[in-house]
Design a protein around this motif. Structure first.
Motif, PDB file in Angstrom:
ATOM      1  N   ALA A   1      -1.237  12.479  14.431  1.00  0.00           N
ATOM      2  CA  ALA A   1      -2.345  11.573  14.730  1.00  0.00           C
ATOM      3  C   ALA A   1      -3.562  11.872  13.852  1.00  0.00           C
ATOM      4  N   GLY A   2      -3.813  13.164  13.590  1.00  0.00           N
ATOM      5  CA  GLY A   2      -4.976  13.534  12.787  1.00  0.00           C
ATOM      6  C   GLY A   2      -4.880  13.008  11.366  1.00  0.00           C
ATOM      7  N   ILE A   3      -3.725  13.178  10.730  1.00  0.00           N
ATOM      8  CA  ILE A   3      -3.601  12.707   9.345  1.00  0.00           C
ATOM      9  C   ILE A   3      -3.600  11.186   9.299  1.00  0.00           C
ATOM     10  N   ALA A   4      -3.015  10.531  10.318  1.00  0.00           N
ATOM     11  CA  ALA A   4      -3.045   9.070  10.353  1.00  0.00           C
ATOM     12  C   ALA A   4      -4.481   8.573  10.494  1.00  0.00           C
ATOM     13  N   LEU A   5      -5.276   9.247  11.351  1.00  0.00           N
ATOM     14  CA  LEU A   5      -6.677   8.860  11.516  1.00  0.00           C
ATOM     15  C   LEU A   5      -7.469   9.123  10.236  1.00  0.00           C
TER      16      LEU A   5
ATOM     17  N   LEU B   1      -4.023  11.479   0.066  1.00  0.00           N
ATOM     18  CA  LEU B   1      -3.940  11.262   1.512  1.00  0.00           C
ATOM     19  C   LEU B   1      -2.652  10.553   1.914  1.00  0.00           C
ATOM     20  N   ALA B   2      -2.022   9.862   0.977  1.00  0.00           N
ATOM     21  CA  ALA B   2      -0.796   9.139   1.296  1.00  0.00           C
ATOM     22  C   ALA B   2       0.427  10.045   1.325  1.00  0.00           C
ATOM     23  N   ILE B   3       0.325  11.232   0.714  1.00  0.00           N
ATOM     24  CA  ILE B   3       1.499  12.095   0.590  1.00  0.00           C
ATOM     25  C   ILE B   3       1.729  12.931   1.841  1.00  0.00           C
ATOM     26  N   VAL B   4       0.668  13.511   2.398  1.00  0.00           N
ATOM     27  CA  VAL B   4       0.821  14.467   3.498  1.00  0.00           C
ATOM     28  C   VAL B   4       1.415  13.840   4.760  1.00  0.00           C
ATOM     29  N   PRO B   5       1.131  12.562   5.097  1.00  0.00           N
ATOM     30  CA  PRO B   5       1.786  11.996   6.287  1.00  0.00           C
ATOM     31  C   PRO B   5       3.311  12.025   6.238  1.00  0.00           C
ATOM     32  N   VAL B   6       3.894  11.986   5.049  1.00  0.00           N
ATOM     33  CA  VAL B   6       5.353  12.082   4.948  1.00  0.00           C
ATOM     34  C   VAL B   6       5.828  13.436   5.478  1.00  0.00           C
ATOM     35  N   TRP B   7       5.095  14.492   5.142  1.00  0.00           N
ATOM     36  CA  TRP B   7       5.479  15.844   5.567  1.00  0.00           C
ATOM     37  C   TRP B   7       5.171  16.076   7.048  1.00  0.00           C
ATOM     38  N   THR B   8       4.045  15.570   7.529  1.00  0.00           N
ATOM     39  CA  THR B   8       3.742  15.761   8.955  1.00  0.00           C
ATOM     40  C   THR B   8       4.720  14.990   9.830  1.00  0.00           C
TER      41      THR B   8
ATOM     42  N   VAL C   1      -6.342   8.971   7.173  1.00  0.00           N
ATOM     43  CA  VAL C   1      -6.007   7.886   6.242  1.00  0.00           C
ATOM     44  C   VAL C   1      -6.777   6.626   6.609  1.00  0.00           C
ATOM     45  N   ARG C   2      -6.829   6.321   7.898  1.00  0.00           N
ATOM     46  CA  ARG C   2      -7.524   5.099   8.342  1.00  0.00           C
ATOM     47  C   ARG C   2      -9.028   5.203   8.092  1.00  0.00           C
ATOM     48  N   ARG C   3      -9.597   6.360   8.375  1.00  0.00           N
ATOM     49  CA  ARG C   3     -11.031   6.547   8.145  1.00  0.00           C
ATOM     50  C   ARG C   3     -11.381   6.414   6.668  1.00  0.00           C
ATOM     51  N   ASN C   4     -10.539   6.999   5.823  1.00  0.00           N
ATOM     52  CA  ASN C   4     -10.802   6.934   4.390  1.00  0.00           C
ATOM     53  C   ASN C   4     -10.674   5.500   3.873  1.00  0.00           C
ATOM     54  N   ARG C   5      -9.747   4.744   4.445  1.00  0.00           N
ATOM     55  CA  ARG C   5      -9.520   3.376   3.971  1.00  0.00           C
ATOM     56  C   ARG C   5     -10.729   2.480   4.221  1.00  0.00           C
ATOM     57  N   ILE C   6     -11.455   2.754   5.294  1.00  0.00           N
ATOM     58  CA  ILE C   6     -12.625   1.913   5.604  1.00  0.00           C
ATOM     59  C   ILE C   6     -13.922   2.521   5.079  1.00  0.00           C
TER      60      ILE C   6
ATOM     61  N   ASP D   1     -15.710   9.141   6.698  1.00  0.00           N
ATOM     62  CA  ASP D   1     -15.488  10.542   6.349  1.00  0.00           C
ATOM     63  C   ASP D   1     -14.264  11.056   7.102  1.00  0.00           C
ATOM     64  N   PRO D   2     -13.181  11.460   6.373  1.00  0.00           N
ATOM     65  CA  PRO D   2     -11.959  11.909   7.061  1.00  0.00           C
ATOM     66  C   PRO D   2     -11.956  13.389   7.439  1.00  0.00           C
ATOM     67  N   THR D   3     -13.076  14.090   7.247  1.00  0.00           N
ATOM     68  CA  THR D   3     -13.080  15.545   7.433  1.00  0.00           C
ATOM     69  C   THR D   3     -12.673  15.942   8.847  1.00  0.00           C
ATOM     70  N   ALA D   4     -13.272  15.329   9.849  1.00  0.00           N
ATOM     71  CA  ALA D   4     -12.979  15.706  11.232  1.00  0.00           C
ATOM     72  C   ALA D   4     -11.510  15.473  11.574  1.00  0.00           C
ATOM     73  N   ALA D   5     -10.981  14.345  11.120  1.00  0.00           N
ATOM     74  CA  ALA D   5      -9.572  14.053  11.389  1.00  0.00           C
ATOM     75  C   ALA D   5      -8.661  15.056  10.691  1.00  0.00           C
ATOM     76  N   LEU D   6      -9.021  15.451   9.473  1.00  0.00           N
ATOM     77  CA  LEU D   6      -8.224  16.443   8.769  1.00  0.00           C
ATOM     78  C   LEU D   6      -8.278  17.797   9.461  1.00  0.00           C
ATOM     79  N   LEU D   7      -9.462  18.163   9.978  1.00  0.00           N
ATOM     80  CA  LEU D   7      -9.575  19.416  10.721  1.00  0.00           C
ATOM     81  C   LEU D   7      -8.716  19.380  11.981  1.00  0.00           C
ATOM     82  N   ALA D   8      -8.676  18.227  12.649  1.00  0.00           N
ATOM     83  CA  ALA D   8      -7.835  18.099  13.841  1.00  0.00           C
ATOM     84  C   ALA D   8      -6.361  18.233  13.473  1.00  0.00           C
ATOM     85  N   ALA D   9      -5.959  17.600  12.368  1.00  0.00           N
ATOM     86  CA  ALA D   9      -4.567  17.716  11.935  1.00  0.00           C
ATOM     87  C   ALA D   9      -4.223  19.155  11.575  1.00  0.00           C
ATOM     88  N   LEU D  10      -5.148  19.851  10.927  1.00  0.00           N
ATOM     89  CA  LEU D  10      -4.919  21.258  10.575  1.00  0.00           C
ATOM     90  C   LEU D  10      -4.788  22.108  11.830  1.00  0.00           C
ATOM     91  N   ALA D  11      -5.630  21.845  12.813  1.00  0.00           N
ATOM     92  CA  ALA D  11      -5.536  22.587  14.079  1.00  0.00           C
ATOM     93  C   ALA D  11      -4.187  22.338  14.750  1.00  0.00           C
TER      94      ALA D  11
END
Length: 827
Positions: free
Chosen positions: A709-713, A799-806, A715-720, A723-733
């Motif tokens: 969910a974090g990496i998907a968010l 940002l498009a590559i990492v969702p494949v791995w997650t 990607v969505r935040r960056n598209r609009i 700032d995707p930082t918070a979503a990336l931190l959530a995905a990392l957590a």
């Protein structure tokens, strides 16, 4: 801009470094392809010497030429070198050199990956060669069957060299398979649809997908056997819940497709060279492609025919016997297409054609004996005799070496820009053809008389002396022929006798480049409208040199090419390659330190080597991309394309997708092994199942869901434009939480040395832990790139590559939890 000025600018951008030092930093496909070929044929020479030692030992009864221990090392290394260090690398080298030229592009998809694959092959092969020189080479056969190769019966380091060295070498094969698959699908000349691809490219696409799905079972088997030898995990020990037949299943899941992985590229060479030698086009192009695909699919359903004598059920015998004979159908389609092509045209008996005729005779005989051993009662009689050895050589030598020699003589003028002066090749062909058939027809004969494989001696009263002497004489005649081939190639490269352009009158694009080809291949990229563009426009090479194609401006010293749509070949993206670097060499060396630490039992060094690989991998990827928006780039003919870093399907996305195909196959093989032991091995199910852990059952799904969910968010935040930082931190957590859950799973698992059940759970848990940490590293990298300004609303490729791995990690997590805990719940 004049053609000469364009050549100078492109050469400055694409050329390797000056002198011998340039070989250590080059990432150009022509350089790396030549390095692969030279190294592979060096190993062919070593393997041939070992073959002569075998024939010298068997020429007379009670030979004292080599004792049983040394003889075991000789035949093991002969098979290992020919299968792993010659056959696959040789076709990789040929494909690396030829494919970009055939496809009308300037390089393969990932030039640094190509170089890294070569250096892994170089270092891995060197490990095996060192073991041979010091008399501690593998001695359990190139198939390494346990329990013979377990630590009880083989306590020395010999087997470890094979398990670790071959796994190291197979990294090279996986790299090449990913490289070829993406290159063939996405890096072609504009207009080159799938229906217009050169037939050799079709064969290599099929073979690359076979490597991605055929090599992982052997990699897994090697890992499991090494874990058993090093740490006592009993995967193949019957008394502790293992089963030695698991190795045979994993090995032959690789081993039988391996035969076709070797044969199909050679068949691609025949399908390419034969029509040119016959002055016509290939009959049944679509049927030949379909036959290659069918043969690849069928090859994965035949592995059990190597195990007919192991006591498998009669229904299984019948099924796999029928499947083994069925492969004759797609093979026959190709053979009849080649015969029809010769009938349609006017064959010219140039040297490449002689080798193709030698291939026909030899391979057909090998195919007929293959049908014989596919019949169960006959296989019971000849199993493990010299008859099977002879059949294998008829298929592999006849089906690979003759076509490869035909290809070498066919493309040698392209690579060197010279033509033959001394006519030694015809004499060499006669010696090779006669020597081969004398050697291995005799081996068929003596095998039917009962001579076993892998024996170091025999008695005079066995009645095999005369036949073995004839076979040995034929082997040395064959060796003399191959030496003459080597001499002629050296003379060809030394004697400066210029060849005319396109000397064979071929119609494929590789003959449109200058001879020898420059580092950039094409001064401008062609537009393709048929399967044989050079036949349609003989002046195509001249027009491309004038810059009349795509990307003919040679701007800014960049290494530029195009990505295209898979089906139509229409241009989609503008790609800039990285420049020469020693990073692939250094990374392969550090990877080698990792494998050496396992081989020498220096386990304190293993995590340091892994950390080194991670650091180098970080640097590898950091060098890509841009911190400024590039927008659409003009590529010629009034067309402007988006830069690859500003798309949703960049090169890294495609590479990740196909790398995960191999990864998923390895994981699927692990689940297969778990199910096989549960079903067949004694002592299953174990007395006590692993107790379900509520903490793991909560933390693992929660971590996987948060990462996805974090990496998907993000990607969505960056598209609009957010700032995707918070979503990336959530995905990392989430990824770190998942890694912790797998660590807890391992802490609660049964001891891995007590039973194969506990050992399998440990491997499953470690697989999940490694992938959770890998995804966490990727997310940390994305965070660093985002903070450094490399990721923006337009520069969204990373940002498009990492969702494949997650996404893959989430699926794997669910399957691991089901495999670990469902049996306990069911009980």
């Amino acid at each position: 801009m004049t053609a000469l000025a364009r050549h100078r600018r492109l050469s400055a951008a694409w050329a390797s470094g000056p002198g011998w030092k340039g070989w250590f930093s080059t990432v150009n496909h022509s350089d790396v392809g030549r390095m692969f070929l030279v190294t592979a044929f060096f190993y062919f020479l070593v393997g041939g010497i070992l073959a002569m030692l075998i024939r010298a030992q068997l020429a007379t009864p009670h030979s004292a030429f080599a004792g049983p221990g040394i003889y075991s090392q000789i035949f093991t290394m002969h098979g290992t070198i020919m299968m792993f260090l010659f056959a696959i690398p040789a076709i990789e080298g040929m494909a690396i050199y030829l494919l970009p030229k055939m496809l009308g592009t300037r390089d393969l998809a990932y030039p640094r990956l190509t170089a890294y694959g070569y250096w892994c092959y170089f270092f891995g092969g060197a490990m095996l060669l060192v073991s041979l020189l010091f008399g501690i080479a593998p001695d359990g056969g190139w198939f390494m069957y346990p329990p013979l190769t377990g630590r009880i019966h083989s306590p020395g380091i010999n087997t470890d060299f094979w398990l670790i060295g071959i796994t190291f070498v197979e990294i090279s094969a996986i790299c090449a398979a990913v490289e070829f698959t993406v290159s063939i699908l996405k890096y072609r000349a504009p207009g080159m649809s799938l229906a217009r691809m050169p037939i050799f490219a079709w064969y290599m696409l099929v073979v690359s997908l076979m490597i991605l799905t055929g090599f992982p079972p052997l990699i897994l088997g090697s890992i499991l056997l090494e874990l058993e030898r090093a740490f006592g995990m009993p995967f193949f020990q019957v008394e502790l819940g293992g089963d030695s037949l698991l190795w045979q299943h994993l090995f032959w899941l690789f081993g039988h497709p391996e035969v076709y992985i070797i044969f199909l590229p050679a068949a691609g060479v025949v399908s390419t060279v034969l029509p040119v030698m016959a002055s016509t086009t290939l009959i049944g192009y679509r049927w030949v492609v379909a036959a290659a695909v069918a043969l690849a699919i069928l090859s994965f359903g035949l592995w059990v025919h190597h195990m007919f004598t192991t006591g498998i059920p009669h229904m299984g015998l019948a099924f796999f016997s029928a499947a083994s004979t069925l492969v004759a159908v797609p093979t026959a389609v190709q053979v009849f297409a080649w015969i029809g092509t010769m009938w349609k045209g006017t064959p010219r008996l140039h040297l490449p054609m002689l080798h193709i005729l030698g291939f026909f005779v030899t391979f057909v005989i090998g195919g007929l004996t293959g049908v014989m051993v596919a019949v169960v009662p006959f296989d019971w009689q000849v199993h493990d005799t010299a008859f099977v050895t002879a059949h294998l050589h008829y298929v592999l030598f006849g089906g690979f070496v003759f076509p490869i020699l035909a290809g070498i003589y066919y493309w040698l003028p392209l690579a060197s820009g010279r033509r033959r002066f001394f006519r030694l090749g015809n004499v060499a062909f006669a010696l090779i053809f006669i020597g081969f058939h004398v050697t291995f027809l005799a081996m068929h004969w003596v095998g039917l008389m009962g001579q076993r494989r892998r024996i170091s001696t025999y008695a005079p009263e066995d009645g095999w002396t005369a036949i073995n002497l004839i076979s040995s004489v034929g082997g040395f005649v064959l060796a003399f022929g191959l030496v003459i081939v080597l001499i002629e190639i050296v003379l060809h490269l030394v004697v400066p006798r210029r060849s005319r352009r396109n000397p064979w009158g071929a119609g494929t694009l590789e003959w449109a480049v200058p001879m020898p080809p420059p580092a950039y291949n094409f001064a401008s990229l062609p537009r393709v409208t048929s399967r044989e563009p050079l036949a349609d426009d003989p002046d195509l090479g001249v027009r491309l040199a004038r810059g009349e194609g795509y990307l003919g401006d040679a701007r800014g010293g960049l290494r530029e090419t195009l990505m295209v749509d898979i089906a139509t070949g229409e241009p989609e993206q503008h790609v800039v390659y990285p420049a020469n670097t020693r990073l692939p060499l250094v990374m392969a060396a550090v990877t080698g330190v990792f494998f050496l630490s396992l081989l020498l039992k220096l386990y304190w060094l293993t995590p340091l080597a892994l950390a080194g690989v991670a650091v180098l991998g970080w640097r590898w990827v950091w060098q890509l991309g841009s911190d400024t928006d590039l927008g659409c780039q003009p590529v010629g003919h009034g067309l402007a394309l988006a830069s690859a870093s500003e798309t949703d399907r960049p090169p890294g996305w495609w590479g990740s997708a196909f790398l995960l195909v191999a990864n998923a196959t390895l994981f699927g093989s692990l689940l297969f092994g778990y199910a096989f032991l549960w079903t067949v091995a004694p002592g299953w199910p174990p007395a006590a199942f692993m107790e379900p852990s509520l903490l793991v059952l909560v933390a693992a799904p929660a971590g996987a869901a948060l990462a996805v969910a974090g990496i998907a968010l993000a990607v969505r935040r960056n598209r609009i434009g957010g700032d995707p930082t918070a979503a990336l931190l959530a995905a990392l957590a989430g990824a770190l939480c998942l890694a912790g859950a797998f660590a807890l799973l391992l802490a609660g698992a049964p001891h891995p040395t007590g039973h194969a059940y506990g050992a399998t759970l440990w491997v499953l848990g470690c697989y999940g832990l490694v992938h959770a940490l890998l995804v966490a590293l990727m997310l940390a990298f994305l965070l660093a790139r985002q903070r450094a300004g490399y990721v923006s609303r337009s520069r969204r490729a990373e940002l498009a590559i990492v969702p494949v791995w997650t996404g893959y990690l989430a699926v794997v997590t669910a399957l691991i939890l089901a495999a670990v805990y469902l049996p306990g719940f069911a009980a």
